[in-house]
Scaffold this motif. Structure first.
Motif, PDB file in Angstrom:
ATOM      1  N   PRO A   5     -16.555   8.078  -4.128  1.00  0.00           N
ATOM      2  CA  PRO A   5     -15.233   8.420  -4.338  1.00  0.00           C
ATOM      3  C   PRO A   5     -14.788   9.805  -3.735  1.00  0.00           C
ATOM      4  CG  PRO A   5     -16.576   8.752  -6.163  1.00  0.00           C
ATOM      5  CD  PRO A   5     -17.544   8.110  -5.179  1.00  0.00           C
ATOM      6  N   SER A   6     -13.790   9.798  -2.747  1.00  0.00           N
ATOM      7  CA  SER A   6     -13.020  10.938  -2.388  1.00  0.00           C
ATOM      8  C   SER A   6     -11.887  11.066  -2.965  1.00  0.00           C
ATOM      9  CB  SER A   6     -13.086  10.890  -0.650  1.00  0.00           C
ATOM     10  OG  SER A   6     -12.139   9.937  -0.639  1.00  0.00           O
TER      11      SER A   6
ATOM     12  N   ILE B 283       0.749  -1.048   0.066  1.00  0.00           N
ATOM     13  CA  ILE B 283      -0.158   0.095  -0.232  1.00  0.00           C
ATOM     14  C   ILE B 283       0.998   1.210   0.005  1.00  0.00           C
ATOM     15  CG2 ILE B 283      -1.421   1.251   1.398  1.00  0.00           C
ATOM     16  CD1 ILE B 283      -2.957  -1.367   2.203  1.00  0.00           C
ATOM     17  N   ALA B 284       1.941   1.159   0.734  1.00  0.00           N
ATOM     18  CA  ALA B 284       2.821   2.290   0.808  1.00  0.00           C
ATOM     19  C   ALA B 284       3.405   2.593  -0.545  1.00  0.00           C
ATOM     20  CB  ALA B 284       4.016   2.080   2.053  1.00  0.00           C
ATOM     21  N   ALA B 285       3.959   1.584  -1.256  1.00  0.00           N
ATOM     22  CA  ALA B 285       4.441   1.799  -2.622  1.00  0.00           C
ATOM     23  C   ALA B 285       3.413   2.213  -3.586  1.00  0.00           C
ATOM     24  CB  ALA B 285       4.991   0.148  -3.054  1.00  0.00           C
ATOM     25  N   LEU B 286       2.292   1.900  -3.343  1.00  0.00           N
ATOM     26  CA  LEU B 286       1.404   2.472  -4.296  1.00  0.00           C
ATOM     27  C   LEU B 286       1.172   4.027  -4.196  1.00  0.00           C
ATOM     28  CD1 LEU B 286      -1.641  -0.340  -4.159  1.00  0.00           C
ATOM     29  CD2 LEU B 286      -0.038   0.132  -6.043  1.00  0.00           C
ATOM     30  N   GLY B 287       1.551   4.323  -3.030  1.00  0.00           N
ATOM     31  CA  GLY B 287       1.410   6.029  -2.785  1.00  0.00           C
ATOM     32  C   GLY B 287       2.516   6.791  -2.916  1.00  0.00           C
ATOM     33  N   VAL B 288       3.679   6.156  -3.280  1.00  0.00           N
ATOM     34  CA  VAL B 288       4.994   6.821  -2.907  1.00  0.00           C
ATOM     35  C   VAL B 288       5.289   7.014  -4.545  1.00  0.00           C
ATOM     36  CG1 VAL B 288       7.567   6.504  -2.779  1.00  0.00           C
ATOM     37  CG2 VAL B 288       5.885   6.013  -0.940  1.00  0.00           C
ATOM     38  N   GLY B 289       5.787   8.362  -4.848  1.00  0.00           N
ATOM     39  CA  GLY B 289       5.878   8.549  -6.351  1.00  0.00           C
ATOM     40  C   GLY B 289       5.960  10.180  -6.274  1.00  0.00           C
ATOM     41  N   ARG B 290       6.500  10.573  -7.571  1.00  0.00           N
ATOM     42  CA  ARG B 290       6.559  12.017  -7.816  1.00  0.00           C
ATOM     43  C   ARG B 290       5.141  12.708  -7.677  1.00  0.00           C
ATOM     44  NH1 ARG B 290      10.480   9.289 -11.127  1.00  0.00           N
ATOM     45  NH2 ARG B 290      12.335  10.514 -11.153  1.00  0.00           N
ATOM     46  N   TYR B 291       4.074  11.894  -7.911  1.00  0.00           N
ATOM     47  CA  TYR B 291       2.818  12.222  -7.769  1.00  0.00           C
ATOM     48  C   TYR B 291       2.327  11.473  -6.403  1.00  0.00           C
ATOM     49  CZ  TYR B 291      -2.328  13.032  -8.375  1.00  0.00           C
ATOM     50  OH  TYR B 291      -3.573  13.513  -8.425  1.00  0.00           O
ATOM     51  N   SER B 292       2.706  12.067  -5.310  1.00  0.00           N
ATOM     52  CA  SER B 292       2.509  11.460  -3.924  1.00  0.00           C
ATOM     53  C   SER B 292       0.772  11.211  -3.658  1.00  0.00           C
ATOM     54  CB  SER B 292       3.109  12.333  -2.785  1.00  0.00           C
ATOM     55  OG  SER B 292       2.955  11.475  -1.551  1.00  0.00           O
ATOM     56  N   ILE B 293       0.587  10.087  -3.147  1.00  0.00           N
ATOM     57  CA  ILE B 293      -1.019   9.741  -2.644  1.00  0.00           C
ATOM     58  C   ILE B 293      -0.928   9.293  -1.571  1.00  0.00           C
ATOM     59  CG2 ILE B 293      -3.057   8.746  -3.380  1.00  0.00           C
ATOM     60  CD1 ILE B 293      -2.121   8.423  -6.212  1.00  0.00           C
ATOM     61  N   GLY B 294      -1.754   9.952  -0.434  1.00  0.00           N
ATOM     62  CA  GLY B 294      -1.874   9.401   0.948  1.00  0.00           C
ATOM     63  C   GLY B 294      -2.204   7.871   1.022  1.00  0.00           C
ATOM     64  N   VAL B 295      -1.811   7.231   2.173  1.00  0.00           N
ATOM     65  CA  VAL B 295      -2.223   5.821   2.379  1.00  0.00           C
ATOM     66  C   VAL B 295      -3.768   5.782   2.491  1.00  0.00           C
ATOM     67  CG1 VAL B 295      -1.850   4.241   4.032  1.00  0.00           C
ATOM     68  CG2 VAL B 295       0.109   5.485   3.606  1.00  0.00           C
ATOM     69  N   VAL B 296      -4.475   6.738   3.165  1.00  0.00           N
ATOM     70  CA  VAL B 296      -5.832   6.459   3.185  1.00  0.00           C
ATOM     71  C   VAL B 296      -6.406   6.264   1.876  1.00  0.00           C
ATOM     72  CG1 VAL B 296      -7.875   7.631   4.291  1.00  0.00           C
ATOM     73  CG2 VAL B 296      -5.811   7.501   5.492  1.00  0.00           C
TER      74      VAL B 296
ATOM     75  N   ALA C  52      -7.472  11.138 -11.465  1.00  0.00           N
ATOM     76  CA  ALA C  52      -5.707  11.131 -11.815  1.00  0.00           C
ATOM     77  C   ALA C  52      -4.991  10.238 -10.632  1.00  0.00           C
ATOM     78  CB  ALA C  52      -4.980  12.553 -11.695  1.00  0.00           C
ATOM     79  N   GLN C  53      -5.667  10.452  -9.479  1.00  0.00           N
ATOM     80  CA  GLN C  53      -5.123   9.527  -8.234  1.00  0.00           C
ATOM     81  C   GLN C  53      -5.667   7.978  -8.897  1.00  0.00           C
ATOM     82  OE1 GLN C  53      -6.834  11.547  -5.042  1.00  0.00           O
ATOM     83  NE2 GLN C  53      -5.032  12.412  -4.318  1.00  0.00           N
ATOM     84  N   GLU C  54      -6.731   8.033  -8.893  1.00  0.00           N
ATOM     85  CA  GLU C  54      -7.077   6.641  -9.369  1.00  0.00           C
ATOM     86  C   GLU C  54      -6.329   5.717 -10.595  1.00  0.00           C
ATOM     87  OE1 GLU C  54     -11.150   4.094 -10.462  1.00  0.00           O
ATOM     88  OE2 GLU C  54     -11.381   6.057  -9.814  1.00  0.00           O
ATOM     89  N   ALA C  55      -5.932   6.782 -11.666  1.00  0.00           N
ATOM     90  CA  ALA C  55      -5.225   6.079 -12.688  1.00  0.00           C
ATOM     91  C   ALA C  55      -3.621   5.908 -12.188  1.00  0.00           C
ATOM     92  CB  ALA C  55      -5.279   7.139 -14.046  1.00  0.00           C
ATOM     93  N   ALA C  56      -3.295   6.577 -11.322  1.00  0.00           N
ATOM     94  CA  ALA C  56      -1.804   6.563 -10.916  1.00  0.00           C
ATOM     95  C   ALA C  56      -1.759   5.050 -10.186  1.00  0.00           C
ATOM     96  CB  ALA C  56      -1.444   7.710 -10.104  1.00  0.00           C
ATOM     97  N   VAL C  57      -2.808   4.956  -9.353  1.00  0.00           N
ATOM     98  CA  VAL C  57      -2.840   3.866  -8.564  1.00  0.00           C
ATOM     99  C   VAL C  57      -2.900   2.437  -9.321  1.00  0.00           C
ATOM    100  CG1 VAL C  57      -3.638   2.475  -6.598  1.00  0.00           C
ATOM    101  CG2 VAL C  57      -3.250   5.106  -6.373  1.00  0.00           C
TER     102      VAL C  57
ATOM    103  N   ARG D  51      -8.755   3.498   0.192  1.00  0.00           N
ATOM    104  CA  ARG D  51     -10.153   3.644  -0.384  1.00  0.00           C
ATOM    105  C   ARG D  51     -10.298   3.588  -1.793  1.00  0.00           C
ATOM    106  NH1 ARG D  51     -13.857   6.281   2.351  1.00  0.00           N
ATOM    107  NH2 ARG D  51     -14.720   7.156   0.323  1.00  0.00           N
ATOM    108  N   ILE D  52      -9.382   3.782  -2.627  1.00  0.00           N
ATOM    109  CA  ILE D  52      -9.351   3.492  -4.018  1.00  0.00           C
ATOM    110  C   ILE D  52      -9.314   1.940  -4.434  1.00  0.00           C
ATOM    111  CG2 ILE D  52      -7.690   3.405  -6.259  1.00  0.00           C
ATOM    112  CD1 ILE D  52      -6.870   6.345  -5.206  1.00  0.00           C
ATOM    113  N   LEU D  53      -8.524   0.994  -3.637  1.00  0.00           N
ATOM    114  CA  LEU D  53      -8.423  -0.056  -3.712  1.00  0.00           C
ATOM    115  C   LEU D  53      -9.699  -0.752  -3.257  1.00  0.00           C
ATOM    116  CD1 LEU D  53      -4.791  -1.060  -2.456  1.00  0.00           C
ATOM    117  CD2 LEU D  53      -5.582  -0.976  -4.873  1.00  0.00           C
TER     118      LEU D  53
END
Length: 354
Positions: free
Chosen positions: A65-66, A37-50, A70-75, A54-56
């Motif tokens: 959807p909160s 989960i942490a790896a899915l959020g880490v990147g140049r476009y950072s996304i929080g763990v929560v 763009a966040q959903e596509a990145a994950v 929630r996306i998963l």
């Protein structure tokens, strides 16, 4: 100088196999999930763990959807295939290392020793030089990986069961032969075209991960891993020697070759989609052995979890370390070699004497 009973008690309690088993079965799966989960959020476009969680969950549960598109596509489209592929390959290479070290009774044996990695590398490089496309690259790597195993089998055949040393020597010869063929293809390749693709692929990378490659790698890795897990209690008998193992109802030669076929399938499938990634099958089994001991009934599942977590962490570092992504195989070597040397110096007796 004798050690008192009071001084021995903490050591015995700390080395209680039941506590180590409980920690491995509870903590390790949770750690693998948390790292993913942490790896899915880490990147140049950072996304929080929560938001990642929630996306998963939103893919299977009716959540409002909160998160942004763009966040959903990145994950889901970019990072999830890569994380799944790193976990599959890390787990597969780690379990291959455990099996090979047990089969040959040697703590420094890895998948390269039986020539499968070199054979798979040649198959993929040949497909790149011929310009046959990604599907042919995967099939070529997988097919020539199995060809390398068959070559090892044929060159090590004797009138009786092939001793492990003969198999190792045959693997070295076959691996050297395919490595020479890879060098020849590298020499003949167009320096402004295929050569760059061959070099980048041989260094190992998950930059081109897709769900299709996840499916391709999952078939041999899961089937080979399931077979190894089903036979893990028999692997313990190999350490007793061929005579004692045969007395207990195990055919050592047949078991050894069954395990080698499973290893070949896993390694060929991994190399086919990611290139050559070294040191995972050498470092992770030693870490697992230090944690839970040499019993393969527990060592193999723990190695699978540690391998998945280890390669996911390394891959996350490679894609965030600089502007240009470092090849995965380079970083695993840079990290794995010093770690292995430290483990070897500090725990050389404990690794194999328990």
């Amino acid at each position: 100088m004798q050690i008192s009973a009071a001084e021995r008690a903490p050591r015995q309690a700390g080395s209680d196999p039941r506590k180590r088993r409980r920690a491995a079965t509870i903590c390790l799966p949770l750690a693998v999930v948390a790292i993913g989960i942490a790896a899915l959020g880490v990147g140049r476009y950072s996304i929080g763990v929560v938001d990642v969680t929630r996306i998963l969950l939103g893919q299977v549960l009716p959540l409002d959807p909160s998160w942004s598109q763009a966040q959903e596509a990145a994950v889901l489209r970019v990072r999830l295939p890569r994380v799944l592929l790193s976990m599959l390959i890390g787990a597969g290479l780690a379990v291959c290392g455990v099996v090979l070290q047990a089969v040959f009774g040697n703590p420094i044996v890895s998948s390269q020793i039986i020539g499968v990695s070199s054979g798979a590398s040649f198959g993929g490089a040949l497909a790149i030089v011929l310009g046959l496309g990604s599907a042919a690259l995967v099939l070529g790597a997988f097919g020539f990986g199995l060809v390398a195993l068959v070559a090892v089998f044929l060159t090590s055949r004797t009138r009786g069961p092939a001793p492990p040393l003969t198999i190792v020597l045959s693997g070295i010869v076959v691996g050297a032969f395919f490595s020479a063929l890879v060098s020849l293809l590298t020499y003949l390749a167009d320096p402004y075209g295929e050569l760059q693709s061959i070099v980048f692929w041989l260094l190992g990378s998950l930059a081109t991960a897709t769900y299709g490659k996840v499916a391709i790698a999952a078939v041999p890795v899961l089937l080979g891993g399931a077979l190894i897990c089903a036979l893990r209690w028999r692997i313990n008998l190999l350490s007793l020697g061929d005579d004692d193992a045969a007395t207990l109802g195990v055919r050592p030669a047949r078991l050894r070759w069954t395990l080698l076929v499973a290893v070949a399938a896993i390694v060929a499938g991994a190399v086919a989609v990611s290139g050559v990634i070294g040191w995972v099958g050498l470092v992770v089994p030693h870490l697992a052995r230090l944690w839970v001991g040499p019993d393969h009934r527990l060592l193999i599942p723990v190695s699978i979890g540690l391998g998945a977590a280890y390669l996911t962490v390394i891959d996350t570092v490679t894609r965030n370390l600089g502007a240009a992504e470092i090849p995965l195989g380079v970083l695993t070597a840079l990290v794995g070699a010093p770690v292995f040397l430290v483990l070897l110096q500090r725990n050389r007796k404990r690794m194999w004497s328990e």
